[in-house]
Design a protein around this motif. Structure first.
Motif, short mmCIF file in Angstrom:
data_model
loop_
_atom_site.label_atom_id
_atom_site.label_comp_id
_atom_site.label_asym_id
_atom_site.label_seq_id
_atom_site.Cartn_x
_atom_site.Cartn_y
_atom_site.Cartn_z
N LEU A 148 0.82 -1.20 0.00
CA LEU A 148 0.00 0.00 0.00
C LEU A 148 0.86 1.27 0.00
O LEU A 148 1.98 1.27 0.52
N MET A 149 0.30 2.34 -0.55
CA MET A 149 0.96 3.64 -0.56
C MET A 149 0.08 4.67 0.14
O MET A 149 -1.14 4.53 0.21
N GLN A 150 0.74 5.72 0.64
CA GLN A 150 0.04 6.80 1.34
C GLN A 150 0.66 8.14 0.95
O GLN A 150 1.77 8.20 0.43
N CYS A 151 -0.07 9.22 1.21
CA CYS A 151 0.46 10.55 0.97
C CYS A 151 1.58 10.84 1.97
O CYS A 151 1.41 10.64 3.19
N ARG A 152 2.70 11.33 1.47
CA ARG A 152 3.82 11.65 2.36
C ARG A 152 3.46 12.76 3.34
O ARG A 152 4.00 12.82 4.45
N ASN A 153 2.52 13.63 2.96
CA ASN A 153 2.10 14.72 3.84
C ASN A 153 0.96 14.33 4.78
O ASN A 153 0.49 15.19 5.56
N PHE A 154 0.47 13.09 4.67
CA PHE A 154 -0.66 12.64 5.51
C PHE A 154 -1.87 13.56 5.32
O PHE A 154 -2.60 13.84 6.27
N CYS A 155 -2.09 14.04 4.11
CA CYS A 155 -3.16 15.04 3.90
C CYS A 155 -4.55 14.43 3.99
O CYS A 155 -5.53 15.16 4.17
N HIS A 156 -4.67 13.12 3.84
CA HIS A 156 -5.96 12.46 3.98
C HIS A 156 -5.72 11.00 4.37
O HIS A 156 -4.58 10.53 4.38
N SER A 157 -6.77 10.29 4.70
CA SER A 157 -6.62 8.98 5.34
C SER A 157 -6.76 7.80 4.39
O SER A 157 -6.91 6.67 4.84
N MET A 158 -6.69 8.02 3.09
CA MET A 158 -6.79 6.92 2.14
C MET A 158 -5.41 6.33 1.86
O MET A 158 -4.39 7.01 1.91
N THR A 159 -5.40 5.03 1.54
CA THR A 159 -4.20 4.38 1.03
C THR A 159 -4.49 3.88 -0.38
O THR A 159 -5.65 3.72 -0.78
N TYR A 160 -3.42 3.60 -1.13
CA TYR A 160 -3.56 3.25 -2.54
C TYR A 160 -2.72 2.01 -2.85
O TYR A 160 -1.66 1.80 -2.26
N ARG A 161 -3.21 1.22 -3.78
CA ARG A 161 -2.47 0.05 -4.23
C ARG A 161 -2.48 0.02 -5.76
O ARG A 161 -3.53 0.12 -6.39
N ASP A 162 -1.27 -0.14 -6.33
CA ASP A 162 -1.13 -0.19 -7.77
C ASP A 162 -0.02 -1.19 -8.10
O ASP A 162 1.15 -0.81 -8.26
N ASP A 163 -0.38 -2.47 -8.18
CA ASP A 163 0.61 -3.52 -8.41
C ASP A 163 1.30 -3.36 -9.76
O ASP A 163 2.51 -3.63 -9.89
N ARG A 164 0.54 -2.92 -10.77
CA ARG A 164 1.12 -2.76 -12.09
C ARG A 164 2.22 -1.69 -12.07
O ARG A 164 3.31 -1.89 -12.63
N LEU A 165 1.95 -0.57 -11.44
CA LEU A 165 2.95 0.49 -11.34
C LEU A 165 4.16 0.01 -10.55
O LEU A 165 5.31 0.29 -10.93
N MET A 166 3.92 -0.71 -9.45
CA MET A 166 5.02 -1.19 -8.62
C MET A 166 5.94 -2.10 -9.42
O MET A 166 7.18 -2.01 -9.33
N ARG A 167 5.36 -2.96 -10.24
CA ARG A 167 6.17 -3.86 -11.06
C ARG A 167 6.91 -3.08 -12.16
O ARG A 167 8.05 -3.42 -12.49
N GLN A 168 6.26 -2.07 -12.70
CA GLN A 168 6.94 -1.23 -13.70
C GLN A 168 8.17 -0.57 -13.09
O GLN A 168 9.25 -0.56 -13.69
#
Length: 304
Positions: A148-168
Motif C-alpha cells: 500500500l501507498m500513502q500521501c507523504r504529507n498525511f493530507c488524507h486517510s486513504m491508502t492506494y495500491r497499484d501492483d502494475r505500477l510497482m512492477r513497472q
C-alpha cells in the motif's frame, strides 16, 4: 498460488515435545489471540539479510553500503531522490509482498487455528498471511502493508495500491534509478506517495480499512476477555514491544484464566507476575508448527 517454501529442519525430541505442548494449549483455549512478528517469516526463510538480500540488491549494497533490507527500507534519508527511493522500494515490495511465496509455517499455523475462535495481530507488513489463505477479516496489520501507498504529507486517510505500477518501477531501472515519469503522487495535494508503513516518530496513514481491522480486533478481545484465552506470541522481537508483547502480558495479568505462550529462541524477560501462566517454546518456529500440525492430523485420523 506461488511456490511453497520448503521446510529444511529435522524433527528433534525437543521439537516434538513443544509441538505436543502447543497442541494441548490450543485445544484447551476458548479463544486464541495470535501476535506475530518477524520471527515467523524468518523461520520460513523470508529474511532481510544474507543471500536473499545480496541476490536482489547487490547494486544498492555497493552504492549505499546497506547491511540488510530492513535498514535500507527504513533509511529514507539515504536516498538522494524520489527516483532512487522508488527504485529500492518497488523492488522491495515486489519481493516481500507481491511475489512472496507461501511459507509452510504460515500454512501450518492457519491449519492449527481452523475450527477455533481466533484473531491475529501482526507487526509484519509482508503478504505472508494473505498468500497463505488466512481469513482477511481476522487479520490486523498494525504497522501497515508494504503493498500500500500513502500521501507523504498525511493530507488524507486513504491508502492506494497499484501492483502494475510497482512492477513497472521494479523492472524499469538503471543505475538504481527509475524513470521520473513513474513516480506516484498524491491525487489530493500533489505530494509524493510513500509506502504505508508505520515509522517511529512519524506514524503512518491509518486508512478506513485499517480502522475496521482495529475495531474487529478490539471487539474480539472484549468479547473473550474473561474466558480461557491463549495469547500466542510468535517470533516477536523487542523493537516495538508496545504493540504485541506488552498488551498481551497486561491482558494475561488481568485474566487469571488466560495463558501466555512465547515462541522465541531469545530469552526475553517475562514479568514474574505472569510466569505461572506462561509457557516458553524455544525451538525453531516453523519446525514446531509443522510438527504440531502433523500430530493433529495423526490424532484426527485415529479418531475417524
Amino acid at each position: 498460488m506461488q511456490q511453497l517454501n520448503q521446510a529444511t529442519t529435522t524433527v528433534t525430541p525437543a521439537v516434538q515435545a513443544e509441538a505436543t505442548q502447543l497442541l494441548t494449549l490450543l485445544h484447551d483455549a476458548d479463544a486464541i489471540v495470535v501476535g506475530v512478528g518477524a520471527g515467523l517469516p524468518a523461520s520460513d526463510g523470508f529474511t532481510y539479510t544474507g543471500e536473499r538480500f545480496r541476490d536482489n540488491f547487490s547494486d544498492f549494497i555497493e552504492a549505499k553500503g546497506f547491511i540488510d533490507m530492513l535498514q535500507a527500507f527504513v533509511s529514507d534519508e539515504a536516498y538522494s531522490s524520489l527516483t532512487e527511493y522508488w527504485a529500492f522500494k518497488s523492488r522491495f515490495v515486489v519481493l516481500n509482498a507481491l511475489d512472496q511465496p507461501v511459507g509452510m509455517g504460515h500454512i501450518a499455523l492457519r491449519e492449527l487455528l481452523e475450527g477455533k475462535q481466533w484473531h491475529l495481530i501482526t507487526t509484519n507488513a509482508d503478504n505472508g498471511f494473505r498468500v497463505a489463505g488466512y481469513e482477511p477479516e481476522k487479520l490486523f496489520y498494525y504497522q501497515g502493508e508494504y503493498a500500500l501507498m500513502q500521501c507523504r504529507n498525511f493530507c488524507h486517510s486513504m491508502t492506494y495500491r497499484d501492483d502494475r505500477l510497482m512492477r513497472q518501477m521494479a523492472t524499469h531501472q538503471e543505475n538504481c534509478q527509475i524513470d521520473a515519469t513513474l513516480i506516484p503522487y498524491c491525487p489530493v495535494c500533489g505530494a509524493p506517495l510513500e509506502i504505508n508503513k508505520r515509522v517511529s516518530g512519524k506514524g503512518m496513514v491509518e486508512s478506513p480499512d485499517w480502522v475496521r481491522q482495529n475495531h474487529r480486533y478490539r471487539d474480539f478481545l472484549t468479547q473473550h476477555q474473561d474466558e480461557c484465552v491463549l495469547y500466542l506470541e510468535i517470533g516477536v522481537g523487542n523493537t516495538t514491544p508496545q504493540f504485541i508483547r506488552q498488551p498481551f502480558q497486561q491482558r494475561v495479568l488481568e485474566n487469571p484464566n488466560a495463558r501466555y505462550v512465547m515462541m522465541n529462541a531469545k530469552p526475553y524477560r517475562i514479568p514474574a507476575t505472569i510466569q505461572p501462566q506462561t509457557v516458553r517454546l524455544r525451538e525453531d518456529i516453523q519446525s514446531v508448527l509443522l510438527e504440531a500440525r502433523n500430530q493433529q492430523l495423526i490424532t484426527q485420523a485415529a479418531n475417524v
